[in-house]
Design an enzyme around this catalytic site. Structure first.
Site, PDB file in Angstrom:
ATOM      1  N   HIS A 137       0.836  -1.207   0.000  1.00 35.33           N
ATOM      2  CA  HIS A 137       0.000   0.000   0.000  1.00 35.33           C
ATOM      3  C   HIS A 137       0.867   1.252   0.000  1.00 35.33           C
ATOM      4  O   HIS A 137       1.780   1.379   0.832  1.00 35.33           O
ATOM      5  CB  HIS A 137      -0.907  -0.015   1.236  1.00 35.33           C
ATOM      6  N   HIS A 161      -8.801   6.991  -4.068  1.00 31.89           N
ATOM      7  CA  HIS A 161      -9.061   5.560  -4.143  1.00 31.89           C
ATOM      8  C   HIS A 161     -10.283   5.219  -4.979  1.00 31.89           C
ATOM      9  O   HIS A 161     -10.475   4.058  -5.352  1.00 31.89           O
ATOM     10  CB  HIS A 161      -9.250   4.989  -2.734  1.00 31.89           C
ATOM     11  N   ARG A 239       2.706  20.277  -0.628  1.00 33.83           N
ATOM     12  CA  ARG A 239       2.559  18.957  -1.271  1.00 33.83           C
ATOM     13  C   ARG A 239       2.425  17.901  -0.172  1.00 33.83           C
ATOM     14  O   ARG A 239       3.376  17.599   0.530  1.00 33.83           O
ATOM     15  CB  ARG A 239       3.776  18.637  -2.153  1.00 33.83           C
ATOM     16  N   CYS A 289       8.750  20.179  -6.534  1.00 33.63           N
ATOM     17  CA  CYS A 289       8.085  18.907  -6.797  1.00 33.63           C
ATOM     18  C   CYS A 289       8.497  18.387  -8.165  1.00 33.63           C
ATOM     19  O   CYS A 289       8.679  19.170  -9.104  1.00 33.63           O
ATOM     20  CB  CYS A 289       6.579  19.100  -6.729  1.00 33.63           C
ATOM     21  N   TYR A 425       8.167   8.551  -8.200  1.00 31.68           N
ATOM     22  CA  TYR A 425       9.081   9.609  -8.632  1.00 31.68           C
ATOM     23  C   TYR A 425      10.204   9.055  -9.509  1.00 31.68           C
ATOM     24  O   TYR A 425      11.373   9.023  -9.133  1.00 31.68           O
ATOM     25  CB  TYR A 425       9.628  10.355  -7.410  1.00 31.68           C
TER      26      TYR A 425
END
Length: 701
Positions: A137, A161, A239, A289, A425
Site C-alpha cells: 500500500h 481511491h 505537497r 516537486c 518519482y
C-alpha cells in the site's frame, strides 16, 4: 484462519499517483473502527523488500470473473484453507450471491482489526484480507485505520481511491461476503461516522491555488510566487500525501528521532538534544516537486497522471537546523577507509504520517552537500504544513526526498522500499506508456534545469512593474498597487486610456514588454544564462539575472547554488497584424462567434472561419546552468505518463486586439486569448473545474 493470497505488489496500484476519473461508489455503513495511532506498532526490519510478484492461484480469476460452479468451487479450495475460516453460512436464505464464497458475521470481521496479524476490511458487502496489501500500500500501514471495519468512509476522504484500478487491486484479496444477517435494506452493513484525520490540518492562506483539499496540495499564484527571493512561509507551495500530524508545540523539543545503523544499533535523539548537542547551520535552498509544470506537459504533449501543477510547485526558503553528517557521526556510523564502501548505502527517511524516501549516503555525508535536519524556516519555527517539528532538507534534489515530520532515519544497503521511492518519482521514455518497467529506472534525485515566466506586462502596464519602482517590496514609500496581469484572468497589458484614434492595421513597432520569472538547476549548479524570445523562438535575447545573494536582506547560506535565480527582461514586441473586433463587422444579433445564420438561399452558414484570425506571438524562456545543461525545446521528447520533470521551454502566447466597438475609435489591448501561461490563475481554475467534472463522472483530466 484463511490462507493468505500471494504477496503481490500490483503494478496498477503502485502507480496509485495517477489521478484517474473517480467513479461513484456506495458508501459502506458500519461501526466506528478503533482509532490507530500515527506510529505503527508493527516492527519492520530496515531491509524489507518490495514483495516479488508471483503468479496468483486460480482463485481470484475463478471467483471474480466466472467460469462455472465446479471450476469456482475448485478454485476456492485451491486458494483457501477453509478448515480455519470462521463458521459461515454458505447458502443463507434470501441470499442470491455466489454460494461458493463464505459469509462472515461482523463479529468475525471485528476480530481482524488494526492490531491483528491478519487485518480484514469490508467494501460494499464483501470481506477482504489485506494482510499482504499493507506492505504494498502506498500509504504504508495507514490502511490499517480501516481494519476490522469498512474501508469506504476512508475512501470518501481519500477520494483518490475511487478509481477502477484500485477496486481491481482490492478484488485480488477477497475472502468472502458479509453475512446477510448483518446487511441493511440496501444490501450494505449499517455504519456510524468515522473521525476525519484531516480535521486538525492547519488553516491555509486563501491566496494559494488549491489542487486537492484532502490531502491539501496547493501552489502560490504567480503574482506572489517569486515576488521576493525567499517565498513567505504562508505562500510556500504545499505537497501532501496524507494529513498533517499533530504535535503539540510545547512538547516539540521532546519529539524523538531514531537513527538505525547498518549493524542494527539504534540511537535516539530528541529535538531538544539535537539543538543542544550540535551546531546549527543555515542553508538557502529551493524545494521543487517533480511534477512542477506538469500541466505544461499535458497541454503540449499528452495526458499525464498526477496533480496538474502550474509553475508554482517550487519555492525558495532559508532553512536552519543541524547537519545530518554530524548526527550520523555521533550515532556511530563508521566511514573510515577500513570499513565497507559507503557509496552503496542509503539514508532512508520516514515521516510521522508514514511517508518515506531515501537518498544515497554519500549525499548525506558530503561536506558540501548541506543536508540538514531542519527545525526553522525563514527564521521562524517550522510551520506544520512544512514538517513541524523536524524535517529533512536535501538541497538540489527533488523535494520528495526532503521528508517532513521526520522521526526515523535508517542507514541501509538499499533505498527506501516505499511507493514514493520505488515507483512514483521516476521518469521514462515517451514510448513506454502507462505501465513501464519501474525497476529499470533510477529514482529521481538531483533535478534538471528549468525556468518559467511568472509575470508579463505590455504597453502602459510596464509602468506598474514591481522592479521598476511600483512595488513596496522594492520601494517601501510607494503607494501604487502592483498587478501581475499575466497571473490573472484579465487582459495582459492594456492601455489605461485608449487613444481616440481608429484601430491601426498593425500593432506599434515599439510596443514595450516586461517579463519576469525564475530559473533553477539541481545538484547545486548555478544558473549562468536565461534566454528570452518574444517571437516564438525566431530570435533570442538574454535576461538580467537578479543577484539576490548580494542583498544584505537576503544573504545566501550554502556551499553551492541551491536556491533559485530570479530574472527580469524588458524589450519590444514584434509588429503583428491587428484583427478588427467582431463588433465592427457584424450586426449585434450575430456578434456571437460561431453563431449560425442563413444565407440568401436559406442555407445554414456558420460564421466560424469567416472572422479575422488572431495574429499572436509566443513568449519563451529557457535557462542554462554552469555545466551548460539547458532545457529541451519540446515536452514531446521528454513526455512520460507521470508527467515528471516537465522542464521544456516555457511558453506563453499573447495576442493583440482592437478595443474599438460600435463605430467608436479605440486603441489596442493585449491578452492571452484561450491559452494562459502555465500556472496562471485562469488555468488553475480550469484545472479545478476539470477535477470537479472528473469527480462527478462528466470527464475531465
Amino acid at each position: 484462519m484463511a490462507t493468505r493470497f500471494p504477496r503481490i505488489a500490483p503494478r496498477g496500484f503502485l502507480n496509485h499517483g495517477a489521478r484517474r476519473a473517480p467513479v461513484n461508489l456506495t458508501t459502506c455503513r458500519l461501526f466506528t473502527p478503533r482509532p490507530r495511532p500515527i506510529h505503527s506498532s508493527r516492527s519492520t526490519p530496515h531491509k524489507t523488500r518490495i514483495p516479488t510478484p508471483r503468479t496468483a492461484r486460480v482463485a481470484p480469476v475463478g471467483l471474480l470473473v466466472g467460469g462455472g460452479l465446479v471450476a469456482s468451487v475448485l478454485a476456492f479450495f485451491q486458494a483457501h484453507d477453509t478448515g480455519n475460516l470462521p463458521e459461515a453460512s454458505i447458502t443463507p436464505s434470501a441470499d442470491d450471491r455466489d454460494p461458493t464464497i463464505p459469509r462472515f458475521r461482523l463479529s468475525d470481521v471485528r476480530k481482524h482489526g488494526p492490531d491483528s496479524s491478519e487485518p480484514w476490511v469490508i467494501f460494499e458487502d464483501k470481506v477482504y484480507n489485506i494482510t499482504d496489501w499493507v506492505e504494498a500500500h502506498p500509504g504504508g500501514d495507514v490502511i490499517l485505520r480501516a481494519a476490522g471495519g469498512c474501508i469506504e468512509p476512508y475512501w470518501n476522504i481519500f477520494t483518490i481511491h475511487k478509481a477502477p484500478h484500485v477496486r481491481e487491486i482490492l478484488d485480488q484479496y477477497i475472502i468472502g461476503f458479509v453475512d446477510v444477517a448483518d446487511l441493511g435494506p440496501d444490501g450494505r452493513p449499517v455504519a456510524e461516522a468515522i473521525e476525519d484525520p484531516f480535521e486538525n490540518d492547519p488553516v491555509r492562506d486563501p491566496r494559494l491555488i488549491t489542487h486537492t483539499i484532502k490531502p491539501r496540495n496547493a501552489e502560490p499564484p504567480n503574482e506572489e510566487l517569486d515576488r521576493t527571493f525567499y517565498t513567505p512561509n504562508e505562500l510556500f507551495y504545499i505537497r501532501h500525501h496524507m494529513w498533517v500530524p499533530v504535535v503539540e508545540e510545547a512538547k516539540a523539543d521532546d519529539f524523538a528521532l531514531t537513527v538505525e545503523l547498518p549493524d542494527g544499533e539504534v540511537k535516539r535523539y530528541t529535538i531538544g538534544e539535537l539543538k543542544a548537542k550540535f551546531p546549527t547551520h543555515k542553508v538557502t535552498a529551493v524545494l521543487q516537486c517533480s511534477g512542477n509544470r506538469r500541466n505544461d506537459m499535458t497541454r503540449h504533449a499528452g495526458k499525464t497522471n498526477g496533480l496538474q501543477w502550474g509553475v508554482g510547485a517550487i519555492s525558495n526558503a532559508e532553512w536552519e537546523g543541524v547537519r545530518l553528517s554530524d548526527l550520523l557521526a555521533d550515532a556511530g556510523l563508521d566511514t573510515t577507509p577500513a570499513q565497507p564502501d559507503t557509496s552503496s548505502l542509503h539514508a532512508q527517511f520516514t515521516g510521522a504520517e508514514a511517508y518515506s524516501a531515501s537518498i544515497p549516503l554519500p549525499k548525506a555525508l558530503s561536506p558540501t552537500g548541506d543536508v540538514l535536519l531542519a527545525f526553522k524556516m525563514n527564521g521562524e519555527t517550522l510551520p506544520r504544513d512544512h514538517g513541524f517539528p523536524l524535517r529533512a532538507i536535501v538541497p538540489g534534489n527533488v523535494a520528495a526526498r526532503s521528508v517532513k515530520w521526520l522521526n526515523k532515519i535508517v542507514i541501509s544497503d538499499e533505498e527506501a522500499t516505499s511507493q514514493w521511492q520505488r515507483r512514483d518519482y521516476k521518469s521514462f521514455g515517451p514510448n513506454e506508456g502507462p505501465n513501464p518497467d519501474w525497476d529499470k529506472a533510477p529514482s529521481i534525485q538531483e533535478m534538471p534545469v528549468t525556468s518559467a515566466i511568472t509575470g508579463v506586462w505590455v504597453g502602459d502596464c510596464i509602468k506598474k512593474v514591481p522592479w521598476m519602482g511600483g512595488d513596496k517590496a522594492d520601494n517601501p514609500s510607494s503607494k501604487r498597487r502592483t498587478i501581475d496581469m499575466a497571473a490573472t484572468p484579465q487582459k495582459v497589458g492594456f492601455t489605461s486610456k485608449p487613444k481616440t484614434i481608429p484601430c491601426p492595421e498593425t500593432t506599434p513597432d515599439n510596443e514595450p514588454i516586461a517579463l519576469q520569472g525564475y530559473a533553477y538547476s539541481g545538484g547545486g549548479r548555478k544558473i549562468t544564462r536565461v534566454d528570452v524570445s518574444l517571437d516564438g523562438g525566431a530570435t533570442w535575447d538574454q535576461a538580467e539575472l537578479v543577484d539576490d545573494c548580494s542583498n544584505p536582506a537576503t544573504p545566501c547560506h550554502c556551499n553551492r547554488s541551491w536556491g533559485w535565480t530570479r530574472w527580469r527582461y524588458t524589450g519590444t514586441l514584434p509588429v503583428l497584424s491587428l484583427p478588427v473586433s467582431t463588433t465592427t463587422i457584424l450586426p449585434p444579433v450575430l456578434q456571437k462567434v460561431g453563431q449560425d445564420c442563413e444565407d440568401g438561399f436559406g442555407r445554414s452558414v456558420s460564421l466560424l472561419g469567416q472572422l479575422p484570425k488572431k495574429q499572436c506571438t509566443t513568449l519563451i524562456v529557457k535557462a542554462t546552468d554552469e555545466s551548460y545543461n539547458t532545457q529541451p525545446e519540446s515536452h514531446k521528447g521528454i513526455y512520460n505518463v507521470r508527467g515528471n520533470l516537465a522542464t521544456a521551454w516555457h511558453r506563453v502566447k499573447i495576442c493583440p486586439e482592437c478595443t474599438r466597438g460600435n463605430g467608436k475609435p479605440g486603441g489596442v489591448t493585449w491578452n492571452t486569448g484561450e491559452t494562459y501561461g502555465c500556472g496562471f490563475r485562469k488555468q488553475a481554475e480550469e484545472v479545478r473545474e476539470g477535477m470537479k467534472a472528473a469527480a462527478s463522472g462528466k470527464g475531465g483530466k
